[in-house]
Design an enzyme around this catalytic site. Structure first.
Site, short mmCIF file in Angstrom:
data_model
loop_
_atom_site.label_atom_id
_atom_site.label_comp_id
_atom_site.label_asym_id
_atom_site.label_seq_id
_atom_site.Cartn_x
_atom_site.Cartn_y
_atom_site.Cartn_z
N ASP A 97 13.46 9.75 -6.03
CA ASP A 97 14.21 10.87 -5.46
C ASP A 97 14.55 10.68 -3.99
O ASP A 97 15.52 11.24 -3.50
CB ASP A 97 13.40 12.18 -5.64
CG ASP A 97 12.01 12.04 -5.04
OD1 ASP A 97 11.24 11.18 -5.54
OD2 ASP A 97 11.69 12.76 -4.08
N GLY A 144 0.82 -1.21 0.00
CA GLY A 144 0.00 0.00 0.00
C GLY A 144 0.86 1.26 0.00
O GLY A 144 2.09 1.20 0.16
N ASP A 145 0.22 2.41 -0.26
CA ASP A 145 0.89 3.72 -0.24
C ASP A 145 2.05 3.82 -1.22
O ASP A 145 3.05 4.49 -0.96
CB ASP A 145 1.39 4.05 1.19
CG ASP A 145 0.24 4.08 2.18
OD1 ASP A 145 -0.86 4.47 1.78
OD2 ASP A 145 0.45 3.70 3.35
N GLU A 146 1.92 3.18 -2.35
CA GLU A 146 2.99 3.19 -3.35
C GLU A 146 3.02 4.49 -4.15
O GLU A 146 3.98 4.74 -4.90
CB GLU A 146 2.81 2.01 -4.32
CG GLU A 146 2.89 0.62 -3.68
CD GLU A 146 1.53 0.11 -3.20
OE1 GLU A 146 0.56 0.91 -3.19
OE2 GLU A 146 1.46 -1.07 -2.83
N GLY A 185 -2.29 7.30 -6.09
CA GLY A 185 -3.05 8.54 -6.30
C GLY A 185 -2.35 9.47 -7.27
O GLY A 185 -2.95 9.97 -8.22
N GLY A 245 -5.74 6.37 1.47
CA GLY A 245 -5.27 7.76 1.52
C GLY A 245 -4.43 7.91 0.27
O GLY A 245 -3.28 7.47 0.24
N HIS A 246 -5.01 8.45 -0.78
CA HIS A 246 -4.31 8.60 -2.06
C HIS A 246 -3.96 10.08 -2.23
O HIS A 246 -4.83 10.91 -2.49
CB HIS A 246 -5.19 8.11 -3.22
CG HIS A 246 -5.44 6.63 -3.18
ND1 HIS A 246 -6.21 5.97 -4.11
CD2 HIS A 246 -5.00 5.68 -2.33
CE1 HIS A 246 -6.22 4.68 -3.83
NE2 HIS A 246 -5.51 4.48 -2.74
N GLY A 260 9.12 12.88 -7.65
CA GLY A 260 8.65 13.92 -6.74
C GLY A 260 7.15 13.82 -6.63
O GLY A 260 6.50 13.17 -7.46
P1 GDP Z 1 -1.20 5.84 -2.39
O1 GDP Z 1 -2.06 5.47 -1.25
O2 GDP Z 1 -0.66 4.64 -3.13
O3 GDP Z 1 -1.85 6.80 -3.33
O4 GDP Z 1 0.08 6.58 -1.79
P2 GDP Z 1 0.08 7.67 -0.59
O5 GDP Z 1 -0.47 8.94 -1.11
O6 GDP Z 1 -0.52 7.10 0.64
O7 GDP Z 1 1.61 7.76 -0.28
C1 GDP Z 1 2.53 8.23 -1.22
C2 GDP Z 1 3.23 9.47 -0.64
O8 GDP Z 1 4.39 9.75 -1.40
C3 GDP Z 1 2.39 10.73 -0.71
O9 GDP Z 1 2.76 11.57 0.35
C4 GDP Z 1 2.80 11.35 -2.03
O10 GDP Z 1 2.61 12.77 -2.08
C5 GDP Z 1 4.27 11.01 -2.08
N1 GDP Z 1 4.84 10.77 -3.40
C6 GDP Z 1 4.28 10.11 -4.47
N2 GDP Z 1 5.18 9.99 -5.46
C7 GDP Z 1 6.33 10.57 -5.02
C8 GDP Z 1 7.65 10.72 -5.59
O11 GDP Z 1 7.94 10.28 -6.68
N3 GDP Z 1 8.57 11.34 -4.78
C9 GDP Z 1 8.27 11.81 -3.55
N4 GDP Z 1 9.24 12.39 -2.85
N5 GDP Z 1 7.06 11.68 -3.00
C10 GDP Z 1 6.11 11.06 -3.72
P1 IMO Z 2 -3.89 3.04 0.33
O1 IMO Z 2 -5.01 2.83 -0.64
C1 IMO Z 2 -1.56 1.30 3.61
C2 IMO Z 2 -3.68 -1.66 6.09
C3 IMO Z 2 -3.90 -1.37 7.56
C4 IMO Z 2 -3.93 -2.79 8.11
C5 IMO Z 2 -4.65 -3.58 7.02
C6 IMO Z 2 -6.14 -3.74 7.26
O2 IMO Z 2 -3.69 4.45 0.74
O3 IMO Z 2 -2.65 2.35 -0.15
P2 IMO Z 2 -8.24 -2.12 7.09
O4 IMO Z 2 -8.51 -0.80 7.73
O5 IMO Z 2 -8.26 -2.12 5.60
O6 IMO Z 2 -9.11 -3.22 7.65
O7 IMO Z 2 -6.76 -2.49 7.57
O8 IMO Z 2 -4.44 -2.85 5.81
N1 IMO Z 2 -4.19 -0.61 5.17
C7 IMO Z 2 -3.41 0.22 4.47
N2 IMO Z 2 -2.08 0.38 4.46
N3 IMO Z 2 -2.34 2.02 2.75
C8 IMO Z 2 -3.67 1.84 2.69
O9 IMO Z 2 -4.42 2.36 1.70
C9 IMO Z 2 -4.29 0.95 3.63
N4 IMO Z 2 -5.57 0.55 3.86
C10 IMO Z 2 -5.49 -0.40 4.81
O10 IMO Z 2 -2.84 -0.61 8.09
O11 IMO Z 2 -2.64 -3.32 8.19
MG MG Z 3 -2.13 5.74 0.82
#
Ligand code: GDP
Ligand code: IMO
Ligand code: MG
Length: 424
Positions: free
Chosen positions: A331, A12-14, A17, A40-41, A414
């Protein structure tokens, strides 16, 4: 652009978004196909910085239809908050739609999520406490309410009575306060009034988009390692973030997806509990967290950090049928002199695996095997083409691509919209 699924390739959080926001500049339709407001995208563009929870990340292009698909669990209260915040920033919501078939997540699901986590004692999952698990449990138990139910009052109240019978029993057993039916009815009436016109049967929209050959993006939530079936069960979410579920959760035929883009960070992070073999507990882990700003977009929790996991990406690429990678946060590694990449897991018996993912109990006992590469020690945040990257950065990305067995389509250097480029 053919129908493209954009999915998380790690925990997650790659950066899904930001990738969707960029691609959506050319997209006709973006559909979120699973998950809820646990997402959280983060998107940063001319409208400011937004952490999207339910609204698809194509919302910033007014020409793009943004659909919350039937595979999602929708908390209408949280959706309304998100809508208010986007409206305040000047973003048009005239093209935002919600599938009648999407599940409705009500406040009692959050109550149950908290009570269930507490009841697990030390053996927690580390959920986001957004009620996701209980809402999907109700869906599977056929006790859920759907967004379309809001449009038929008589049916809605019947479904509500049915749901509350079991919900209140569960809450009572876990020591919580029972839900008051009348306040729930009033809440639903408010949701109907404020969201009603956006709740539609989305199939005619997607059928027509397909017929016209429009560009459709399917937006995943979370990543494969937290997939309900293929992730680190039970430390997973309660839906399937893998691309195989995308057509089901979006309302498209199984064979419609022609391109699967795996979004992958140049290193690894995870929030929540469960095995994470590459986790670093030292200064380098701390440095990745600080430089990468690795704190949850939804809960603010510090993310667990580690080096790139080649075993996980190989598994993710195969399982998702990835056709390409979008590598993000390159970066963040700019200042590291030496980089490590995990190329295998050493099992308890000494054997090393690299092309299969051990299941949870075995995964908890593996030791990562690393190789080292030289860092590039140069600023990449201004690079806008493959040829502009330092040679050592290109070598690093090429190694990640080789481990995945998939080409790299995009590189992000970035968080701002323009800080990325396509690899020709
Ligand atoms: P998502 O849930 O997969 O959409 O990812 P998140 O938004 O939760 O987490 C990605 C974080 O990295 C966010 O704070 C973005 O603003 C930031 N981000 C995304 N791409 C880049 C990048 O290429 N470089 C940097 N420094 N930050 C990035
Ligand atoms: P995005 O879309 C990172 C994790 C939680 C927990 C597990 C189960 O921004 O990548 P849940 O609330 O879904 O029952 O929790 O999944 N988790 C995430 N980790 N990014 C997310 O969303 C997540 N949504 C859930 O931390 O380990
Ligand atoms: Mg996220």
């Amino acid at each position: 652009m053919p129908v493209t699924a954009v999915v998380g390739a790690q925990w997650g959080d790659e950066g899904k978004g930001r990738i969707i926001d960029w691609l959506a500049q050319e997209a006709d339709v973006v559909i979120r196909f699973q998950g809820g407001d646990n997402a959280g995208h983060t998107v940063i563009n001319e409208y400011g910085k937004h952490a999207l929870h339910l609204i698809p990340s194509g919302i910033f292009n007014p020409r793009t239809a943004n659909i919350i698909g039937s595979g999602c669990v929708v908390n209408p209260g949280s959706l309304l908050d998100e809508m208010a915040s986007l409206t305040k920033a000047g973003v048009s919501l005239s093209n935002l739609w919600i599938s009648t078939r999407a599940q409705m997540l009500l406040p009692y699901h959050r109550t149950l999520d908290v009570l269930e986590e507490t009841a697990r004692g030390k053996e927690t999952i580390g959920t986001t406490k957004r009620g996701i698990g209980p809402a999907y449990a109700d869906k599977a138990a056929r006790a859920g309410l759907r967004m379309g139910d809001l449009l038929d009052e008589e049916w809605l109240l019947k479904r509500l009575d049915n749901a509350l019978q079991t919900v209140n029993r569960k809450i009572e057993i876990l020591g919580g306060e029972p839900v008051d039916r009348d306040s729930m009815e009033a809440l639903c009436a408010d949701y109907r009034y404020r969201l009603g016109p956006r709740i539609v049967d989305t199939v005619p929209m997607t059928r027509s988009a397909m017929k016209q050959g429009q560009a459709i993006l399917l937006e995943g939530q979370l990543g494969v390692m937290r997939d309900l079936d293929w992730g680190i069960y039970p430390y997973v979410t309660s839906s399937n973030p893998t691309a195989s579920y995308a057509p089901a959760g979006a309302g498209l035929p199984a064979g419609s997806i022609k391109r699967v883009l795996g979004v992958v960070k140049a290193y690894s992070t995870a929030v929540g509990d469960g095995p994470f073999p590459v986790e670093l507990y030292d200064e380098e882990g701390e440095r990745l967290r600080e430089v990468g700003g690795e704190f949850g977009a939804t809960t603010g929790r510090p993310r667990r950090c580690g080096w790139f996991d080649g075993v996980a990406i190989n598994y993710a690429a195969w399982l998702n049928g990835m056709t390409g990678l979008a590598v993000t946060k390159l970066d963040v590694l700019d200042g590291f002199e030496r980089l490590k990449i995990c190329t295998g897991y050493r099992l308890e018996d000494g054997t090393v695996v690299s092309d299969s993912m051990p299941d949870t109990p075995a995964l908890m006992k593996v030791t990562p095997v690393y190789e080292e590469m030289a860092g590039w020690c140069a600023d990449t945040s201004h690079c806008r083409a493959w040829s502009e990257l330092p040679a050592k950065a290109r070598a690093y990305i090429t190694r990640l691509s080789k481990l995945a067995g998939v080409r790299v389509d995009y590189v992000s250097v970035g968080a701002e919209r323009e800080q990325m480029f396509a690899v020709e």
